[in-house]
Design a protein around this motif. Structure first.
Motif, PDB file in Angstrom:
ATOM      1  N   ASP A  23      -9.048 -10.942  -9.497  1.00 20.01           N
ATOM      2  CA  ASP A  23      -9.532 -10.635  -7.944  1.00 20.01           C
ATOM      3  C   ASP A  23      -9.654 -11.644  -7.093  1.00 20.01           C
ATOM      4  OD1 ASP A  23      -9.981  -8.766  -6.175  1.00 20.01           O
ATOM      5  OD2 ASP A  23     -12.219  -8.835  -6.586  1.00 20.01           O
ATOM      6  N   ASP A  24     -10.247 -12.845  -7.771  1.00 25.27           N
ATOM      7  CA  ASP A  24     -10.306 -14.088  -6.747  1.00 25.27           C
ATOM      8  C   ASP A  24      -9.246 -14.720  -6.569  1.00 25.27           C
ATOM      9  OD1 ASP A  24     -13.079 -13.399  -7.003  1.00 25.27           O
ATOM     10  OD2 ASP A  24     -13.327 -14.747  -8.762  1.00 25.27           O
ATOM     11  N   ALA A  25      -8.087 -14.768  -7.341  1.00 26.02           N
ATOM     12  CA  ALA A  25      -6.889 -15.340  -7.057  1.00 26.02           C
ATOM     13  C   ALA A  25      -5.852 -14.565  -7.902  1.00 26.02           C
ATOM     14  CB  ALA A  25      -6.884 -16.945  -7.296  1.00 26.02           C
ATOM     15  N   PRO A  26      -4.742 -13.971  -7.494  1.00 25.84           N
ATOM     16  CA  PRO A  26      -4.723 -13.640  -6.029  1.00 25.84           C
ATOM     17  C   PRO A  26      -5.583 -12.550  -5.426  1.00 25.84           C
ATOM     18  CG  PRO A  26      -2.960 -12.534  -7.319  1.00 25.84           C
ATOM     19  CD  PRO A  26      -3.761 -13.221  -8.278  1.00 25.84           C
ATOM     20  N   PRO A  27      -5.732 -12.665  -4.141  1.00 27.50           N
ATOM     21  CA  PRO A  27      -6.745 -11.585  -3.399  1.00 27.50           C
ATOM     22  C   PRO A  27      -6.015 -10.315  -3.610  1.00 27.50           C
ATOM     23  CG  PRO A  27      -5.869 -12.972  -1.949  1.00 27.50           C
ATOM     24  CD  PRO A  27      -5.367 -13.512  -3.150  1.00 27.50           C
ATOM     25  N   VAL A  28      -6.893  -9.281  -3.813  1.00 30.71           N
ATOM     26  CA  VAL A  28      -6.381  -7.876  -3.949  1.00 30.71           C
ATOM     27  C   VAL A  28      -5.892  -7.303  -2.512  1.00 30.71           C
ATOM     28  CG1 VAL A  28      -7.842  -7.335  -5.758  1.00 30.71           C
ATOM     29  CG2 VAL A  28      -8.642  -6.886  -3.608  1.00 30.71           C
ATOM     30  N   SER A  29      -5.033  -6.362  -2.418  1.00 31.99           N
ATOM     31  CA  SER A  29      -4.565  -5.947  -1.231  1.00 31.99           C
ATOM     32  C   SER A  29      -5.516  -4.978  -0.536  1.00 31.99           C
ATOM     33  CB  SER A  29      -3.220  -5.151  -1.505  1.00 31.99           C
ATOM     34  OG  SER A  29      -3.380  -4.044  -2.172  1.00 31.99           O
ATOM     35  N   ALA A  30      -5.454  -4.403   0.512  1.00 34.57           N
ATOM     36  CA  ALA A  30      -6.400  -3.523   1.280  1.00 34.57           C
ATOM     37  C   ALA A  30      -6.239  -2.357   0.516  1.00 34.57           C
ATOM     38  CB  ALA A  30      -6.066  -3.443   2.630  1.00 34.57           C
ATOM     39  N   ALA A  31      -5.080  -1.828   0.074  1.00 36.53           N
ATOM     40  CA  ALA A  31      -4.805  -0.559  -0.579  1.00 36.53           C
ATOM     41  C   ALA A  31      -5.691  -0.556  -1.842  1.00 36.53           C
ATOM     42  CB  ALA A  31      -3.386  -0.363  -0.596  1.00 36.53           C
ATOM     43  N   LEU A  32      -5.418  -1.669  -2.745  1.00 29.23           N
ATOM     44  CA  LEU A  32      -6.139  -1.776  -3.973  1.00 29.23           C
ATOM     45  C   LEU A  32      -7.673  -1.696  -3.664  1.00 29.23           C
ATOM     46  CD1 LEU A  32      -6.146  -1.917  -7.023  1.00 29.23           C
ATOM     47  CD2 LEU A  32      -5.861  -4.604  -7.005  1.00 29.23           C
ATOM     48  N   ARG A  33      -8.239  -2.490  -2.664  1.00 35.28           N
ATOM     49  CA  ARG A  33      -9.705  -2.599  -2.508  1.00 35.28           C
ATOM     50  C   ARG A  33      -9.964  -1.090  -2.270  1.00 35.28           C
ATOM     51  NH1 ARG A  33     -12.359  -6.522  -2.109  1.00 35.28           N
ATOM     52  NH2 ARG A  33     -10.634  -8.092  -1.659  1.00 35.28           N
ATOM     53  N   ALA A  34      -9.288  -0.374  -1.346  1.00 33.53           N
ATOM     54  CA  ALA A  34      -9.798   1.270  -1.123  1.00 33.53           C
ATOM     55  C   ALA A  34      -9.714   1.851  -2.447  1.00 33.53           C
ATOM     56  CB  ALA A  34      -8.959   1.751  -0.115  1.00 33.53           C
ATOM     57  N   HIS A  35      -8.719   1.605  -3.399  1.00 33.26           N
ATOM     58  CA  HIS A  35      -8.574   2.303  -4.495  1.00 33.26           C
ATOM     59  C   HIS A  35      -9.822   2.052  -5.549  1.00 33.26           C
ATOM     60  CE1 HIS A  35      -6.429   4.505  -8.021  1.00 33.26           C
ATOM     61  NE2 HIS A  35      -6.824   2.982  -8.552  1.00 33.26           N
ATOM     62  N   ILE A  36     -10.228   0.794  -5.691  1.00 33.98           N
ATOM     63  CA  ILE A  36     -11.460   0.278  -6.520  1.00 33.98           C
ATOM     64  C   ILE A  36     -12.492   0.827  -5.915  1.00 33.98           C
ATOM     65  CG2 ILE A  36     -12.833  -1.580  -6.920  1.00 33.98           C
ATOM     66  CD1 ILE A  36      -9.847  -3.061  -7.358  1.00 33.98           C
ATOM     67  N   GLU A  37     -12.870   0.965  -4.668  1.00 34.06           N
ATOM     68  CA  GLU A  37     -13.952   1.545  -3.899  1.00 34.06           C
ATOM     69  C   GLU A  37     -14.120   3.056  -4.337  1.00 34.06           C
ATOM     70  OE1 GLU A  37     -13.814   0.209  -0.032  1.00 34.06           O
ATOM     71  OE2 GLU A  37     -14.301  -1.850  -0.521  1.00 34.06           O
ATOM     72  N   ALA A  38     -12.946   3.694  -4.309  1.00 36.85           N
ATOM     73  CA  ALA A  38     -13.070   5.042  -4.532  1.00 36.85           C
ATOM     74  C   ALA A  38     -13.499   5.351  -6.102  1.00 36.85           C
ATOM     75  CB  ALA A  38     -11.745   5.692  -4.432  1.00 36.85           C
ATOM     76  N   ILE A  39     -13.073   4.554  -6.981  1.00 35.76           N
ATOM     77  CA  ILE A  39     -13.541   4.483  -8.285  1.00 35.76           C
ATOM     78  C   ILE A  39     -14.946   4.239  -8.598  1.00 35.76           C
ATOM     79  CG2 ILE A  39     -13.333   3.577 -10.541  1.00 35.76           C
ATOM     80  CD1 ILE A  39     -10.235   3.246  -9.992  1.00 35.76           C
ATOM     81  N   GLU A  40     -15.154   3.255  -7.677  1.00 41.44           N
ATOM     82  CA  GLU A  40     -16.620   2.820  -7.880  1.00 41.44           C
ATOM     83  C   GLU A  40     -17.783   3.852  -7.220  1.00 41.44           C
ATOM     84  OE1 GLU A  40     -17.010  -0.912  -5.766  1.00 41.44           O
ATOM     85  OE2 GLU A  40     -15.938  -2.005  -7.525  1.00 41.44           O
ATOM     86  N   ALA A 147     -13.778   1.863 -14.592  1.00 43.46           N
ATOM     87  CA  ALA A 147     -14.885   2.911 -14.417  1.00 43.46           C
ATOM     88  C   ALA A 147     -16.062   2.638 -15.366  1.00 43.46           C
ATOM     89  CB  ALA A 147     -14.571   4.459 -14.585  1.00 43.46           C
ATOM     90  N   HIS A 148     -15.418   2.307 -16.854  1.00 37.19           N
ATOM     91  CA  HIS A 148     -16.168   1.957 -17.875  1.00 37.19           C
ATOM     92  C   HIS A 148     -16.948   0.606 -17.648  1.00 37.19           C
ATOM     93  CE1 HIS A 148     -17.716   1.409 -22.180  1.00 37.19           C
ATOM     94  NE2 HIS A 148     -17.505   0.527 -21.984  1.00 37.19           N
TER      95      HIS A 148
END
Length: 156
Positions: A23-40, A147-148
Motif C-alpha cells: 500500500d505504501d508503494a505504489p499508492p492505492v487508487s482512489a477506487a481501491l481505497r473506497a473498496h477497502i474502506e467499504a470492507i473495513e 476482512a480477516h
C-alpha cells in the motif's frame, strides 16, 4: 510465540491458496481505497468493533512476506526451542523422528500464507493471488483475507 499463533491461523485458513503484493508503494487508487474502506466498514459493523485509529495496510510480495515471516519465526523459535518442539511432536507421532519443525512450518507459511497482521508494527499485510500491484478492487479471495486480517487489527 504470540506471532506463531496468528501465523498458524492465517496459514490454516488459506491452506489451499498459493498466494502472492504494497500500500505504501505504489499508492492505492482512489477506487481501491473506497473498496477497502467499504470492507473495513462492513467488518466493523458485523463485529461491533469500531476502529480506534486508522490501520496501516500493505500488499507485500510473496518474497517480502516470506522474508518477514522467516525472521519472526527464527527469532521466536531459536534452535534449542525448535529441537524441543520437534521432539515433542515426534514423541506423539505428529512428525517423524528427526523432523525439523521450524523448516516444515516455514515451508508451509511460504507456500500458503495469504495475509498476516503484525502486532509489533501494527501493520496489516495482504498478499495478492496474481502477485502484482493491487488494481481498483480486491478480488473475492483477497477481500476475505483482507476482512480477516482487518479483524485482527481491530482486536489489537
Amino acid at each position: 510465540m504470540k506471532h506463531l499463533f496468528s501465523l498458524i491461523v492465517a496459514a490454516a485458513l488459506l491452506l489451499a491458496l498459493p498466494l502472492a503484493a504494497q500500500d505504501d508503494a505504489p499508492p492505492v487508487s482512489a477506487a481501491l481505497r473506497a473498496h477497502i474502506e467499504a470492507i473495513e466498514t462492513f467488518v466493523q459493523r458485523q463485529r461491533d468493533l469500531p476502529a480506534l485509529e486508522p490501520t496501516t495496510r500493505r500488499f507485500p510480495t510473496r518474497a517480502e512476506a516470506v522474508a518477514h515471516l522467516r525472521a519472526v519465526v527464527e527469532a521466536e523459535l531459536p534452535p534449542e526451542a525448535n529441537r524441543r518442539v520437534s521432539d515433542f511432536y515426534a514423541a506423539f507421532d505428529f512428525l517423524p523422528p528427526g523432523s525439523d519443525y521450524r523448516a516444515l512450518y516455514l515451508g508451509l507459511l511460504g507456500q500458503q500464507v495469504g495475509g498476516y497482521y503484525d502486532t509489533d508494527t501494527q501493520v496489516m499485510n495482504v498478499l495478492l493471488l496474481r502477485g502484482d500491484a493491487p488494481g481498483d478492487a480486491l478480488p473475492l479471495l483477497e477481500q476475505i483475507v483482507y476482512a480477516h486480517e482487518y479483524m485482527h487489527a481491530l482486536q489489537d
